[in-house]
Every structure is written in structure tokens, then in C-alpha cells.
Design a protein around this motif. Structure first.
Motif, short mmCIF file in Angstrom:
data_model
loop_
_atom_site.label_atom_id
_atom_site.label_comp_id
_atom_site.label_asym_id
_atom_site.label_seq_id
_atom_site.Cartn_x
_atom_site.Cartn_y
_atom_site.Cartn_z
N TYR A 185 0.82 -1.21 0.00
CA TYR A 185 0.00 0.00 0.00
C TYR A 185 0.86 1.27 0.00
O TYR A 185 0.48 2.28 0.55
CB TYR A 185 -0.94 -0.01 1.22
CG TYR A 185 -2.01 -1.08 1.12
CD1 TYR A 185 -3.26 -0.77 0.59
CD2 TYR A 185 -1.78 -2.38 1.54
CE1 TYR A 185 -4.26 -1.75 0.49
CE2 TYR A 185 -2.76 -3.36 1.44
CZ TYR A 185 -3.99 -3.04 0.92
OH TYR A 185 -4.97 -3.99 0.81
N ASP A 189 1.88 3.49 -2.39
CA ASP A 189 1.25 4.65 -3.03
C ASP A 189 0.22 4.12 -4.04
O ASP A 189 0.08 2.90 -4.19
CB ASP A 189 2.28 5.57 -3.73
CG ASP A 189 3.17 4.80 -4.69
OD1 ASP A 189 2.74 3.74 -5.20
OD2 ASP A 189 4.31 5.23 -4.93
N ILE A 190 -0.50 5.01 -4.70
CA ILE A 190 -1.61 4.55 -5.53
C ILE A 190 -1.17 3.63 -6.68
O ILE A 190 -1.76 2.56 -6.86
CB ILE A 190 -2.47 5.76 -6.01
CG1 ILE A 190 -3.23 6.31 -4.78
CG2 ILE A 190 -3.44 5.37 -7.13
CD1 ILE A 190 -4.02 7.57 -5.00
N VAL A 237 -0.47 0.20 -5.24
CA VAL A 237 -1.73 -0.47 -4.87
C VAL A 237 -2.37 -1.06 -6.14
O VAL A 237 -2.79 -2.21 -6.15
CB VAL A 237 -2.71 0.51 -4.16
CG1 VAL A 237 -4.08 -0.14 -3.98
CG2 VAL A 237 -2.14 0.93 -2.81
N GLN A 238 -2.38 -0.25 -7.22
CA GLN A 238 -2.98 -0.74 -8.47
C GLN A 238 -2.30 -2.00 -8.98
O GLN A 238 -2.94 -2.91 -9.50
CB GLN A 238 -2.91 0.35 -9.56
CG GLN A 238 -4.00 1.39 -9.38
CD GLN A 238 -3.77 2.63 -10.23
OE1 GLN A 238 -2.65 2.95 -10.60
NE2 GLN A 238 -4.85 3.33 -10.53
N HIS A 267 -9.91 -6.25 0.31
CA HIS A 267 -9.75 -5.20 -0.70
C HIS A 267 -9.63 -5.93 -2.03
O HIS A 267 -8.70 -6.71 -2.20
CB HIS A 267 -8.42 -4.48 -0.51
CG HIS A 267 -8.38 -3.48 0.60
ND1 HIS A 267 -8.77 -2.18 0.44
CD2 HIS A 267 -7.97 -3.58 1.88
CE1 HIS A 267 -8.60 -1.52 1.58
NE2 HIS A 267 -8.11 -2.36 2.48
N PHE A 269 -8.36 -1.74 -7.23
CA PHE A 269 -9.05 -0.69 -7.99
C PHE A 269 -9.97 -1.29 -9.04
O PHE A 269 -9.50 -1.84 -10.04
CB PHE A 269 -8.03 0.18 -8.71
CG PHE A 269 -7.35 1.20 -7.83
CD1 PHE A 269 -7.86 2.49 -7.72
CD2 PHE A 269 -6.21 0.86 -7.12
CE1 PHE A 269 -7.23 3.41 -6.91
CE2 PHE A 269 -5.57 1.79 -6.31
CZ PHE A 269 -6.09 3.07 -6.21
N GLN A 296 -10.92 2.47 -2.87
CA GLN A 296 -10.03 2.58 -4.00
C GLN A 296 -10.74 3.05 -5.27
O GLN A 296 -10.10 3.29 -6.29
CB GLN A 296 -9.28 1.25 -4.20
CG GLN A 296 -8.26 1.08 -3.06
CD GLN A 296 -7.90 -0.34 -2.71
OE1 GLN A 296 -8.51 -1.28 -3.21
NE2 GLN A 296 -6.93 -0.51 -1.84
N ASN A 353 -10.49 5.47 4.05
CA ASN A 353 -9.95 5.12 2.73
C ASN A 353 -10.46 6.07 1.65
O ASN A 353 -9.72 6.45 0.75
CB ASN A 353 -10.32 3.69 2.35
CG ASN A 353 -9.53 2.66 3.13
OD1 ASN A 353 -8.57 3.00 3.82
ND2 ASN A 353 -9.94 1.41 3.05
N TYR A 366 -7.48 7.86 -0.37
CA TYR A 366 -7.33 7.60 -1.81
C TYR A 366 -7.87 8.75 -2.65
O TYR A 366 -7.80 8.71 -3.87
CB TYR A 366 -8.04 6.30 -2.20
CG TYR A 366 -7.30 5.04 -1.78
CD1 TYR A 366 -6.39 4.42 -2.63
CD2 TYR A 366 -7.52 4.48 -0.53
CE1 TYR A 366 -5.72 3.28 -2.25
CE2 TYR A 366 -6.85 3.33 -0.12
CZ TYR A 366 -5.95 2.73 -0.99
OH TYR A 366 -5.28 1.60 -0.61
N THR A 397 -11.00 9.53 -3.16
CA THR A 397 -12.09 9.07 -4.03
C THR A 397 -13.44 9.70 -3.73
O THR A 397 -14.39 9.47 -4.47
CB THR A 397 -12.24 7.54 -3.98
OG1 THR A 397 -12.09 7.09 -2.64
CG2 THR A 397 -11.21 6.86 -4.85
N LEU A 420 -0.84 8.88 -1.49
CA LEU A 420 -2.00 8.61 -0.66
C LEU A 420 -2.03 9.61 0.49
O LEU A 420 -0.98 10.08 0.93
CB LEU A 420 -1.89 7.20 -0.05
CG LEU A 420 -2.14 6.02 -0.97
CD1 LEU A 420 -1.57 4.75 -0.38
CD2 LEU A 420 -3.63 5.86 -1.20
#
Ligand code: MG
Length: 279
Positions: free
Chosen positions: A74, A76-77, A80-81, A117, A120, A157, A183, A187, A189, A222
Motif C-alpha cells: 500500500y 502509493d496509488i 496499490v494498483q 480489498h 481498484f 479505491q 480510505n 485515496y 475518491t 495517498l
């Protein structure tokens, strides 16, 4: 098993150490309910019996068993992707099997919900990854369903609307949401209180976690987590919104920091805060 009140305060904690000692430490925070996270590398063979007897002995209720997977990060974005949940294609097959194994583990403990999780979810419904993951989630729902379990997807996400569309496309009665308001913020979002309104009917369980929005001008960064009540979720509004949508399940405090002593302090303070807010 202890009879739980509406909005019973609980914690999210991790298996992987001695079950009885773990449950006693969690109870020392002043709670009698929680969610267990199962590390991706934890051996499940033979683990259920010792967990079951520890929970019975301590009269502790587990509402959800969470799966995590070997190789997730986890940081950074973009990381995570590439590493989290069901989206990375190379690990889909092993993670599907692991999730089914965790469902069996949860069933042996008598737990009626599993969660994770999934990563994404793509916004484009014709994206091959969207369709592959959709079918994977259906197979896991069907497996969990045989144990009378729900399968809850953790929020954060993707925007609430994307997740809602995905849930509808999965089209299983036992699919739902583990709502984590921090989250949504970390994130970037969307506003978590508004998102809770959108996803409300599908919320099976919640994390009470706090955090701040990502730093401006840093691509892929993040936001960071904060002790409950010290971030930008607005815990008072969050609890009020949960009551408004008719949520009655556990309020599972989640704190994800390395320092275990500080984590206990923050969780104890979290319990006090939630006692005040749910009153
Ligand atoms: Mg969470």
C-alpha cells in the motif's frame, strides 16, 4: 456468545500469533467483538481449532474474517494498483483459492462474513479486467454462500458509484460492503459521508478509521491515517450517518501503524470517542 448491542464497539485485529494471547490483548482494549485479518502467508491448516477455542474461552465474537494476500503493498496509488486484491492478473488464480480457503477457515469459526480489498475496480465496464474480476467475485460469493456467509468488499479505491455499479453487476444476494470512511479520503475518491449515503443499503460492516486527504501536487500519493477523531472524516457525522441509514452492526476501530504500543493507546482513545458519539 455474548449478546451484542446495536453499534457495539469493536476492533480490527490480525491473526498470525498465539490466538488466546491475541484475543486477550484485544479484549484488554475494552471490546468483546471484532474483525480478524488473516495475513497472506498464515498457514490455515489446523489454525481454525485453536482460534475457535480461544474465541469461545474468551466469549469474543468475530463478525468478519478479512483476507489479505502475499505480495500486496500500500506504498502509493500506482503500487496499490499493481499489487492489491484481484486486479493484478498474475495472482488472480492463487488469490481466488486463498479467499475460498479463508472462507472455509471463517466457517470453521462460525463467522458469517468474509471481506477483502479487491483493488481498484476499473470504471469501464467492458474492460477485460472488470469482467474477469466480476466473474471471480461471483465464484467467491457462491463459495461463501455455501457457508451462509456474505462477501464484503472494502471501500476506498474507487468512487462509491463505481463500486455500486460493480455490486449490481455481480448480482449476488450475499455481496456487500465493508465501509471504511478513511480510505475514501486517503485515496481521494470522495466524501465518505456522502458515499455512505450512496452505498448504505449494501453496508454489512464498517471500519472506524480516520485520515487526511492526499498531499496536493504529489502524483499518486495517498493521504495518511490519523488516530480516530484527529483526521478529516468527521467521526461525529460518520456515526450520525450510520444511525440515519439504520446500520446496527459493530463499529470496528482500525488503526494501521507499526508501533504496537501507540496503536493500543490510539485504539483505547478510539473506544472512548465512539462511546460518546454513539450514545
Ligand atoms: Mg479498512
Amino acid at each position: 456468545m455474548a449478546a451484542l448491542r446495536d453499534l457495539e464497539i469493536g476492533v480490527m485485529f490480525w491473526a498470525g500469533r498465539d490466538p488466546l494471547q491475541t484475543v486477550r490483548e484485544v479484549k484488554a482494549l475494552g471490546v468483546r467483538v471484532g474483525q480478524i485479518g488473516v495475513p497472506g502467508d498464515m498457514a490455515l491448516d489446523g489454525a481454525a481449532q485453536s482460534w475457535k477455542s480461544a474465541l469461545e474461552q474468551e466469549d469474543f465474537t468475530v463478525v468478519t474474517v478479512f483476507c489479505s494476500y502475499v505480495g500486496e503493498s500500500y506504498a502509493d496509488i500506482p503500487t496499490v494498483q499493481q499489487t492489491v486484491g484481484f486486479i493484478p492478473p498474475a495472482t488472480r488464480q492463487e488469490r481466488e483459492q486463498r479467499t475460498k480457503d479463508v472462507s472455509d477457515f471463517a466457517a470453521a469459526l462460525g463467522v458469517k462474513s468474509i471481506a477483502c480489498h479487491i483493488g481498484f475496480v476499473p470504471e469501464n465496464r467492458t474492460d477485460p479486467a472488470y469482467l474477469d474480476v466480476l466473474h471471480m467475485v461471483r465464484r467467491i460469493c457462491d463459495h461463501a454462500g455455501k457457508h451462509g456467509q456474505s462477501f464484503a468488499l472494502e471501500t476506498g479505491q474507487e468512487p462509491a458509484e463505481t463500486l455500486l455499479t460493480f455490486l449490481r453487476d455481480v448480482d449476488r444476494t450475499n455481496i456487500g460492503i465493508n465501509f471504511d470512511p478513511a480510505n475514501m479520503i486517503m485515496y481521494g475518491t470522495g466524501d465518505p459521508i456522502q458515499a455512505l449515503g450512496v452505498l448504505g443499503p449494501h453496508v454489512i460492516s464498517v471500519h472506524c478509521k480516520d485520515g487526511v486527504w492526499p498531499p496536493k501536487g504529489v502524483a499518486g500519493a495517498l493521504g495518511s491515517e490519523r488516530p480516530l477523531g484527529e483526521g478529516e472524516v468527521g467521526m461525529e457525522q460518520f456515526i450520525a450517518k450510520l444511525k440515519q441509514i439504520g446500520y446496527k452492526g459493530a463499529l470496528n476501530i482500525e488503526r494501521e501503524i507499526e508501533d504496537q504500543e501507540q496503536k493500543k493507546v490510539d485504539m483505547r482513545n478510539g473506544v472512548k470517542l465512539l462511546e460518546k458519539l454513539r450514545a
